[in-house]
Design a protein around this motif. Structure first.
Motif, mmCIF file in Angstrom:
data_model
loop_
_atom_site.group_PDB
_atom_site.id
_atom_site.type_symbol
_atom_site.label_atom_id
_atom_site.label_comp_id
_atom_site.label_asym_id
_atom_site.label_seq_id
_atom_site.Cartn_x
_atom_site.Cartn_y
_atom_site.Cartn_z
ATOM 1 N N VAL A 224 -49.229 46.275 10.922
ATOM 2 C CA VAL A 224 -49.903 47.529 10.572
ATOM 3 C C VAL A 224 -51.381 47.352 10.208
ATOM 4 O O VAL A 224 -52.083 48.329 9.994
ATOM 5 C CB VAL A 224 -49.175 48.228 9.393
ATOM 6 N N HIS A 226 -55.499 46.492 10.345
ATOM 7 C CA HIS A 226 -56.645 46.629 11.241
ATOM 8 C C HIS A 226 -57.264 45.240 11.397
ATOM 9 O O HIS A 226 -57.439 44.514 10.408
ATOM 10 C CB HIS A 226 -57.690 47.585 10.656
ATOM 11 N N ASP A 334 -52.118 53.506 6.111
ATOM 12 C CA ASP A 334 -51.464 52.879 7.254
ATOM 13 C C ASP A 334 -49.990 52.599 6.933
ATOM 14 O O ASP A 334 -49.107 52.792 7.778
ATOM 15 C CB ASP A 334 -52.160 51.565 7.616
#
Length: 341
Positions: A224, A226, A334
């Motif tokens: 999950v 970035h 997220d």
């Protein structure tokens, strides 16, 4: 007469109604007591006469090259379906075969590499006869869960897990209650012992449970986070005027500060900006504003554990690091979007 008493008038006095309301609870408690008694007897049996047979059954289940084929009829069949599902979800391929369907072609699903696990309280279930005959003819190992070792099923099985006799919770002694609770518990015992013997891992468990809230709870931070250009990063000597531009562009509410070797040494958050707000803010360097030694996580951490850390620390994002260098960032939004809560 109170508002609460009004609707109870047709059933008699309020006291009588309270007495009636206690009866279902008393029945429920009696049911639990009797089923607990059955489980206690099962525990005593496992530490006594059933122990060696249980170990032998586990050895056969572990050594089998094929699948665990579970069978049973009636309530034993319903329990068997759950046991098969538990085996399958914990790393031991398994499926349920209905005894009636077995004698109409489904016997072809069973191979000599499989293990047959048959459930029957009496051990005399007529519908199991074709399965017993087939297992003896083709050398399919047969493990029985029954209360009568001297029964037809018990006599023709390789291993018999003999359940202790215990009173059914049904007041008439007819509906399978305590007996099915013991069957289900013994199935769980086999599945969990096999799981531990095989060293079944959470990573393997995740592969079998990708959907729903359980699948979400088994996601990793790496699933999950970035990464790459999505990470808000800046050197420790960058002016805050440039740092604010990066923070705004990345829209994650923070900025990771790295040294000349690329290692994460600090973080600038919205809170840091508020604490250092003033006319000289944009002319200062990131190293002057940052919070040192920020909390971080590893890519292999469960996402649910990362969310717990975020909540406990009252922050909104965590940098993901390997060997001190940032490889990603995970934000609370997220995690929530991924269904992790």
């Amino acid at each position: 007469m109170t508002a609460a008493e009004g609707p109870l008038r047709k059933f008699g006095s309020v006291e009588a109604s309270k007495k009636l309301s206690r009866l279902p609870v008393a029945s429920a408690l009696r049911t639990l007591d009797l089923e607990c008694e059955g489980l206690n007897r099962l525990r005593e049996s496992l530490t006594g006469p059933m122990g060696p047979a249980f170990a032998d059954a586990l050895r056969i289940l572990r050594a089998a090259k094929g699948r665990v084929v579970v069978t049973g009829i009636g309530k034993s069949g319903h329990v068997g379906q759950k046991i098969a599902a538990t085996f399958a979800s914990t790393g031991r391929p398994a499926f349920f075969v209905h005894p009636t369907e077995a004698s109409h072609g489904d016997l072809g699903m069973i191979t000599p590499d499989d293990v047959l696990l048959a459930l029957s309280w009496s051990g005399e279930t007529v519908e199991l006869k074709p399965l017993i005959t087939y297992s003896r003819r083709y050398g399919v190992p047969l493990i029985a869960i029954t209360s009568r070792i001297e029964s037809a099923l018990g006599q023709h099985s390789d291993i018999v897990l003999e359940l202790p006799r215990s009173k059914e919770a049904c007041p008439h002694g007819l509906a399978p209650t305590t007996s099915t609770t013991m069957q289900l518990a013994l199935g769980d015992c086999l599945a969990m012992a096999l799981l531990e013997a095989k060293g079944f891992t959470p990573q393997e468990f995740k592969a079998f449970h990708p959907g729903g809230s359980l699948g979400a709870s088994l996601k990793y931070v790496s699933d999950v986070m970035h990464a790459g250009d999505r990470m808000p990063l800046a050197r420790d000597n960058v002016p805050m005027s440039a740092a604010l531009v990066i923070m705004t562009q990345k829209s994650l509410g923070c900025l990771g500060i790295v040294d000349a070797k690329g290692k994460l040494i600090g973080i600038v958050t919205d809170g840091d900006l508020r604490r250092h707000m003033g006319e000289n803010l944009v002319r200062r360097r990131t190293v002057d504003i940052m919070t040192c030694a920020p909390k971080t996580v590893k890519p292999g951490m469960l996402a649910s554990a990362a969310l717990e850390l975020i909540n406990a620390s009252r922050i909104t994002a965590l940098f993901v690091v390997e060997r001190g260098k940032p490889v990603g960032i995970v934000h609370v939004h997220d995690l929530l979007r991924a269904g992790i809560a």
